[in-house]
Design an enzyme around this catalytic site. Structure first.
Site, PDB file in Angstrom:
ATOM      1  N   CYS A  12       0.861  -1.172   0.000  1.00 43.25           N
ATOM      2  CA  CYS A  12       0.000   0.000   0.000  1.00 43.25           C
ATOM      3  C   CYS A  12       0.910   1.239   0.000  1.00 43.25           C
ATOM      4  CB  CYS A  12      -0.915   0.007   1.226  1.00 43.25           C
ATOM      5  SG  CYS A  12      -0.039   0.106   2.805  1.00 43.25           S
ATOM      6  N   GLU A 130      -0.300  -0.228  15.021  1.00 47.50           N
ATOM      7  CA  GLU A 130      -1.215   0.886  14.746  1.00 47.50           C
ATOM      8  C   GLU A 130      -2.188   1.095  15.894  1.00 47.50           C
ATOM      9  OE1 GLU A 130      -5.042   1.983  11.987  1.00 47.50           O
ATOM     10  OE2 GLU A 130      -3.498   0.729  11.056  1.00 47.50           O
ATOM     11  N   THR A 166      -7.087   0.801  10.543  1.00 45.53           N
ATOM     12  CA  THR A 166      -7.267   1.096   9.110  1.00 45.53           C
ATOM     13  C   THR A 166      -7.234  -0.135   8.216  1.00 45.53           C
ATOM     14  OG1 THR A 166      -4.887   1.494   8.788  1.00 45.53           O
ATOM     15  CG2 THR A 166      -6.265   3.403   9.363  1.00 45.53           C
ATOM     16  N   SER A 231       1.480 -11.407   9.256  1.00 49.68           N
ATOM     17  CA  SER A 231       0.687 -10.295   8.736  1.00 49.68           C
ATOM     18  C   SER A 231      -0.802 -10.546   8.941  1.00 49.68           C
ATOM     19  CB  SER A 231       0.973 -10.090   7.246  1.00 49.68           C
ATOM     20  OG  SER A 231       0.054  -9.169   6.687  1.00 49.68           O
ATOM     21  N   SER A 232      -1.463  -9.727   9.768  1.00 47.02           N
ATOM     22  CA  SER A 232      -2.910  -9.870   9.975  1.00 47.02           C
ATOM     23  C   SER A 232      -3.662  -9.532   8.695  1.00 47.02           C
ATOM     24  CB  SER A 232      -3.380  -8.975  11.129  1.00 47.02           C
ATOM     25  OG  SER A 232      -3.073  -7.613  10.887  1.00 47.02           O
ATOM     26  N   SER A 275       1.668  -5.904   2.689  1.00 48.46           N
ATOM     27  CA  SER A 275       3.055  -5.934   3.168  1.00 48.46           C
ATOM     28  C   SER A 275       3.928  -6.868   2.334  1.00 48.46           C
ATOM     29  CB  SER A 275       3.088  -6.381   4.631  1.00 48.46           C
ATOM     30  OG  SER A 275       2.417  -7.621   4.796  1.00 48.46           O
TER      31      SER A 275
END
Length: 298
Positions: A12, A130, A166, A231-232, A275
Site C-alpha cells: 500500500c 497501529e 485502518t 501479517s494480519s 506488506s
C-alpha cells in the site's frame, strides 16, 4: 501454464513510502534504526537489514541516544516522541498519512467524550502497532475489541464512539457496529441520551482489495497467496481468496511451493498482502513457471 501476478497486490502507499524513506536514509551506508519491523514480511526485513536497517524495540528506544530512528507506517503513540526528545533522537517519521489523520480524529473524539464520560472503542488487533498508536491518543483508555466476547468490555449505559484500525475488514467493522447498536438499544431502550458515533476509518486502498481479490481468485485455477505468517492483513486477504477458490495456498516464499498444487491447472494467479513486496511475488512467479516448463519437457 499461464502465471499472472495480481496487479492490485503488493505494498500500500504507506508501506511503500516508509521503505523508500528508509532506503534514502541508508544511501550513504549509514545504519538506521527502525522501531519495530518496518513491514510484516520477514523477507523484506532481511533485505533491508543487509542495507543497514536495524530493528529495535520500545525498550531499546529508551536506552539509545544521539541517533536516527525511523517510525514506520503504523504510527506511534505520543510517548514515543517524548522519549525521542529526551534522548536526543532524530525521528524519521514515515507514519502513513491515513493513520496520522485517524490518530488526530481519535484524539479529538477522546477529548470530547471525556466531558460526557463516554468511551472510545477501537475495532482492531490488540497489540498491533497501529492500535498501540491509536490507544496512545487516549492515554491508554480506549477499549480494544476484536471478537464478540470483547463487547463485554463496553459499558452500554454510557456513550460510545467507535473507530477501526485502518487495515481491518469492512464487513467485520459493520458487523461489530451492528452488535454494539443492538446492545445499546437493549440496555437503554427507554433512554434518548446515549450517543453512538461509528466512524468507518478503514483505508479504502486496503478494503477495496477484497472485491478485487474475489474477482481475481474466481478467474484462476490455482491461487498462490504470498505473505508473512505474521501479517494480519495477509491472513484476512487470504481468507477472501480461499472463500472464492478452494485451490488457494498461503506461502511465505518460493521455497514453500508444492508441485502437486498445479496438477491439471492452466491458470495460476499470484497475489499478496499490503506488506508483500513485488520482487517476492515475481520470485514466486518465476519458480512456478519453472515447474510448468519442467512438466512440459519431462
Amino acid at each position: 501454464m499461464e502465471v499472472t501476478i495480481d496487479s492490485n497486490s503488493g505494498y500500500c502507499f504507506g508501506v511503500e513510502f516508509a521503505i523508500q524513506m528508509a532506503e534514502d536514509e541508508m544511501l550513504d551506508g549509514n545504519t538506521l534504526y527502525c522501531l519495530g519491523d518496518i513491514v510484516h514480511n520477514d523477507m523484506e526485513v532481511k533485505r533491508l537489514h543487509n542495507k543497514g536497517l536495524r530493528i529495535i524495540s520500545r525498550d531499546d528506544l529508551s536506552r539509545i541516544t544521539n541517533c536516527k530512528v525511523l517510525i514506520r507506517a503504523h504510527g506511534e503513540p505520543p510517548e514515543t516522541y517524548q522519549t525521542a526528545l529526551n534522548n536526543n533522537i532524530e525521528l524519521i517519521d514515515a507514519s502513513c498519512p491515513v493513520v496520522l489523520k485517524l490518530q488526530n480524529r481519535v484524539k479529538n473524539a477522546y477529548d470530547a467524550m471525556r466531558e460526557k464520560k463516554g468511551q472510545i472503542v477501537i475495532y482492531g488487533q490488540p497489540g498491533h502497532a497501529e492500535v498501540i498508536g491509536l490507544t496512545g491518543q487516549t492515554g491508554g483508555e480506549a477499549i480494544i475489541i476484536l471478537k464478540d466476547e470483547d463487547l463485554d468490555k463496553i459499558d452500554f449505559t454510557r456513550s460510545v464512539t467507535l473507530f477501526s484500525q485502518t487495515t481491518k475488514s469492512t464487513k467485520g467493522f459493520y458487523r461489530i457496529k451492528a452488535l454494539i447498536e443492538e446492545r445499546l438499544h437493549a440496555s437503554n431502550h427507554h433512554l434518548q441520551t446515549i450517543e453512538f458515533n461509528a466512524n468507518d476509518s478503514i483505508c479504502r486502498q486496503v478494503s477495496n482489495r477484497e472485491p478485487q481479490l474475489q474477482k481475481f481468485s474466481k478467474e484462476q485455477d490455482v491461487i498462490i497467496f504470498v505473505s508473512s505468517k505474521k501479517s494480519s492483513n495477509g491472513k484476512a486477504l487470504y481468507s477472501v481468496c480461499k472463500a472464492e477458490n478452494e485451490r488457494s495456498y498461503f506461502i511465505a516464499n518460493e521455497d514453500e511451493i508444492q508441485t502437486e498444487w498445479f496438477d491439471n491447472a492452466q491458470k495460476v494467479g499470484i497475489c499478496g498482502a499490503t506488506s508483500t513486496p513485488m520482487w517476492l511475488m515475481k520470485n514466486v512467479s518465476d519458480a512456478i513457471k519453472n515447474i510448468g516448463e519442467s512438466c512440459v519437457t519431462s
